[in-house]
Scaffold this active site. Structure first.
Site, short mmCIF file in Angstrom:
data_model
loop_
_atom_site.label_atom_id
_atom_site.label_comp_id
_atom_site.label_asym_id
_atom_site.label_seq_id
_atom_site.Cartn_x
_atom_site.Cartn_y
_atom_site.Cartn_z
N LYS A 137 2.64 -3.26 7.37
CA LYS A 137 2.97 -3.62 5.82
C LYS A 137 4.23 -2.97 5.41
CE LYS A 137 0.54 -4.79 2.82
NZ LYS A 137 0.27 -6.21 2.26
N TYR A 184 -1.58 -0.47 10.82
CA TYR A 184 -1.67 -1.23 9.50
C TYR A 184 -0.74 -0.86 8.78
CZ TYR A 184 -3.23 -1.44 4.70
OH TYR A 184 -2.98 -1.69 3.51
N THR A 240 0.83 -1.37 0.10
CA THR A 240 0.10 -0.11 -0.03
C THR A 240 0.96 1.21 0.02
OG1 THR A 240 -1.49 1.24 1.45
CG2 THR A 240 -0.09 -0.26 2.43
N ASP A 241 0.30 2.48 -0.58
CA ASP A 241 1.05 3.66 -0.44
C ASP A 241 1.03 4.35 1.08
OD1 ASP A 241 -1.64 4.48 -0.27
OD2 ASP A 241 -1.71 5.73 -1.81
N GLU A 242 0.26 3.62 2.00
CA GLU A 242 0.26 4.12 3.32
C GLU A 242 1.40 3.94 4.09
OE1 GLU A 242 -3.39 3.56 5.67
OE2 GLU A 242 -4.58 2.98 3.96
#
Length: 350
Positions: free
Chosen positions: A163, A159, A134-136
């Site tokens: 990741k 989260y 993810t870009d998060e």
């Protein structure tokens, strides 16, 4: 033709990927999913009759079972999507995120590496392990700028931290063991079959039920939106043509404030299924902001465009209209997947 092992294939993005692989390629697909609250075989009904599709209800943390899966199906590639993915849930309880996203990824890497080492040299040349992230992991942006593949990691939620951890593990297996990995980091996905706890399906279903439509803070937070079928195409491109060891950012070129997204949904619903009294927008209710809510995400997807000739087909305007129509036509699916959920206050329940 290849045999591709997809983890998390009953989830939102995983099921879109499998539907694409079965309908648009000649590959055999093995779906590995433990069917948590967000994983549903109903997402795959349109292809589950295919002789090229196989399903095993399996937890990626179960070492012995996963080893048997590799020996049984002898995959030519792994596309790893199995993950706990909802930020709000990670804030309330991080343990399952650590278990699945970090420990599960480590377990899968170990098993896949052992399997890879037993392959012939020709098979080794073809084998790939694609890790979907993810870009998060990059943290947040200010008013301008974009996430690039070289952007330093700065995760800000349990989260995104889990990741980021799994991304680092995958890169370590490439550098330490010469294991053939690829990594993708994507922006916010939307589209059919998304579990009704994420923003877009929550807004659609709350609006239809005449309930308050919850919007965090003032709704000014910005996200880049990627239609899920475009994402599936991108993942297949990276698997087939990506350079081993490289990372590819996948974005939709659709930056929108959350409040813009909500108002757009309300307007389209007003066209497709008008209210008898008033407008859907009147149901918007601003609620206390989420802890550590990142202000803005935006992806620079020029690398995958220039090197692999991928770009999204859907604009936000075309994709969101398709998405809303799908939910209008599939209320029964929403009822089915939320019927046994223990945490209904998160959902746009039907």
């Amino acid at each position: 033709m290849k045999t591709i092992l997809v983890t998390g294939g009953a989830g939102f993005i995983g099921s879109a990927l499998i539907r694409y692989l079965i309908t648009e390629t000649a590959n055999t697909v093995v779906n590995i999913d433990k069917l948590t609250y967000a994983g549903h075989l109903e997402n795959l009904q349109e292809i589950d009759h295919s002789p090229r599709y196989h399903f095993d209800e399996t937890d990626i943390c179960d070492t012995d079972v996963m080893k048997n899966v590799f020996q049984k199906y002898k995959p030519d590639a792994v596309m790893h999507l199995a993950a706990e993915s909802h930020v709000d849930r990670s804030i309330d309880g991080s343990a399952e995120f650590i278990r699945t996203n970090i420990v599960g990824t480590h377990n899968l890497l170990e098993i896949a590496k052992e399997y890879f080492e037993g392959l012939t040299e020709q098979k080794k040349e073809q084998f790939r392990f694609l890790h979907v992230s993810t870009d998060e992991v990059y943290g947040e942006l200010g008013e301008d700028g974009f996430f690039k593949e070289t952007t330093p990691y700065d995760p800000r939620s349990p989260y995104s931290a889990s990741k980021a951890s799994s991304d680092h593990l995958v890169r370590a297996w490439y550098h330490t063991y010469d294991f053939p990995v690829l990594i993708t980091n994507c922006s916010n996905n939307y589209g059919p079959y998304q579990f009704p706890e994420k923003l877009i399906p929550v807004v659609i279903l709350k609006a239809l039920q005449g309930e308050d439509i919850p919007v965090y803070g003032t709704g000014e937070n910005v996200r880049d939106w990627l239609y899920v079928d475009d994402h599936a195409r991108a993942l297949c491109k990276v698997l087939q043509e990506g350079v081993v060891g490289e990372t590819y950012n996948i974005g939709g070129h659709n930056e929108k404030k959350n409040i813009e997204v909500v108002k757009t949904i309300c307007a389209i619903l007003g066209e497709l299924q008008p209210k008898n009294d008033g407008r859907y927008e009147e149901q918007i209710s601003f609620v206390t902001d989420r802890p550590g809510h990142d202000f803005r995400y935006a992806i620079d997807a020029s690398k995958i465009k220039n090197e692999l000739s991928w770009k999204p087909k859907e604009t936000f305007e075309s994709g969101i209209k398709k998405t809303i129509q799908w939910y209008l036509d599939n209320i029964d699916w929403c009822e089915t997947v939320t019927s046994n959920n223990y945490d209904l206050e998160r959902l746009g329940t039907t």
